[in-house]
Design a protein around this motif. Structure first.
Motif, PDB file in Angstrom:
ATOM      1  N   UNK A 124      11.739   8.263   1.233  1.00  0.00           N
ATOM      2  CA  UNK A 124      11.537   6.994   2.009  1.00  0.00           C
ATOM      3  C   UNK A 124      10.139   7.165   3.033  1.00  0.00           C
ATOM      4  N   UNK A 125      10.107   8.646   3.398  1.00  0.00           N
ATOM      5  CA  UNK A 125       9.084   8.827   4.389  1.00  0.00           C
ATOM      6  C   UNK A 125       8.002   8.881   3.651  1.00  0.00           C
ATOM      7  N   UNK A 126       7.866   9.465   2.387  1.00  0.00           N
ATOM      8  CA  UNK A 126       6.810   9.892   1.700  1.00  0.00           C
ATOM      9  C   UNK A 126       6.251   8.455   1.161  1.00  0.00           C
ATOM     10  N   UNK A 141       4.270   6.616   3.715  1.00  0.00           N
ATOM     11  CA  UNK A 141       2.902   7.406   4.179  1.00  0.00           C
ATOM     12  C   UNK A 141       1.957   7.245   2.879  1.00  0.00           C
ATOM     13  N   UNK A 142       2.331   7.414   1.600  1.00  0.00           N
ATOM     14  CA  UNK A 142       1.499   6.916   0.301  1.00  0.00           C
ATOM     15  C   UNK A 142       1.154   5.596   0.538  1.00  0.00           C
ATOM     16  N   UNK A 143       2.093   4.737   0.615  1.00  0.00           N
ATOM     17  CA  UNK A 143       1.512   3.166   0.780  1.00  0.00           C
ATOM     18  C   UNK A 143       0.593   3.046   1.801  1.00  0.00           C
ATOM     19  N   UNK A 162      -4.999   1.786   3.231  1.00  0.00           N
ATOM     20  CA  UNK A 162      -6.301   1.932   3.906  1.00  0.00           C
ATOM     21  C   UNK A 162      -7.494   2.276   2.912  1.00  0.00           C
ATOM     22  N   UNK A 163      -7.320   2.850   1.664  1.00  0.00           N
ATOM     23  CA  UNK A 163      -8.495   3.010   0.978  1.00  0.00           C
ATOM     24  C   UNK A 163      -8.818   1.869   0.085  1.00  0.00           C
TER      25      UNK A 163
END
Length: 146
Positions: free
Chosen positions: A23-25, A28-30, A35-36
């Motif tokens: 869930x943490x990863x 962060x990836x989301x 942002x990109x």
């Protein structure tokens, strides 16, 4: 106090730990993906020909577009004691023309009636393109001799 009196705290299972890491990863990836995406959306500039920008009409306030055309011979005029330049572009594929105003430095190199020019700015309600930057494309050295 004896060992019997201390409360026993159960150790989290490996599965629960893996779920927390996943869930943490995912968060962060989301966040990085968002942002990109927003960075590319705000940095994108649309590229049009003279006829296309006239069909589309005025640009929204704050939206930059690029327009490509050739300088109409004799149309370049710089106001005296000013950085304001007025000129006309003709479509590279057709007869349509576009009046343009640029306030700032205009490159002297290759800026002639044969110049192919890219303007970046906004298209106003009055049918004039207000340029923030001027790029003069280098003429091809592989042209047929006249």
């Amino acid at each position: 106090m004896t060992a019997i009196d201390t409360p026993v705290i159960p150790e989290p299972s490996r599965m629960a730990h893996r779920i927390k890491v996943f869930v943490g990863l995912a968060v962060v990836i989301g966040a990085l993906g968002f942002l990109v995406y927003t960075a590319f959306q705000s940095a994108s500039v649309y590229f049009y020909t003279v006829s296309e920008i006239q069909e589309i009409g005025p640009t929204d306030e704050g939206r930059l577009v690029k327009v490509n055309g050739k300088l109409v011979q004799g149309s370049f005029v710089r106001e005296e004691a000013s950085t304001i330049a007025r000129f006309t572009l003709v479509d590279t594929e057709g007869p349509e023309t576009l009046s343009a105003v640029h306030d700032g430095v205009v490159p002297d190199l290759f800026f002639n009636q044969h110049s192919e020019i890219i303007l970046e700015g906004s298209y106003g309600d009055d049918g004039v393109f207000y340029s923030d930057s001027v790029i003069v494309k280098c003429p091809s050295k592989y042209v047929a001799a006249g």
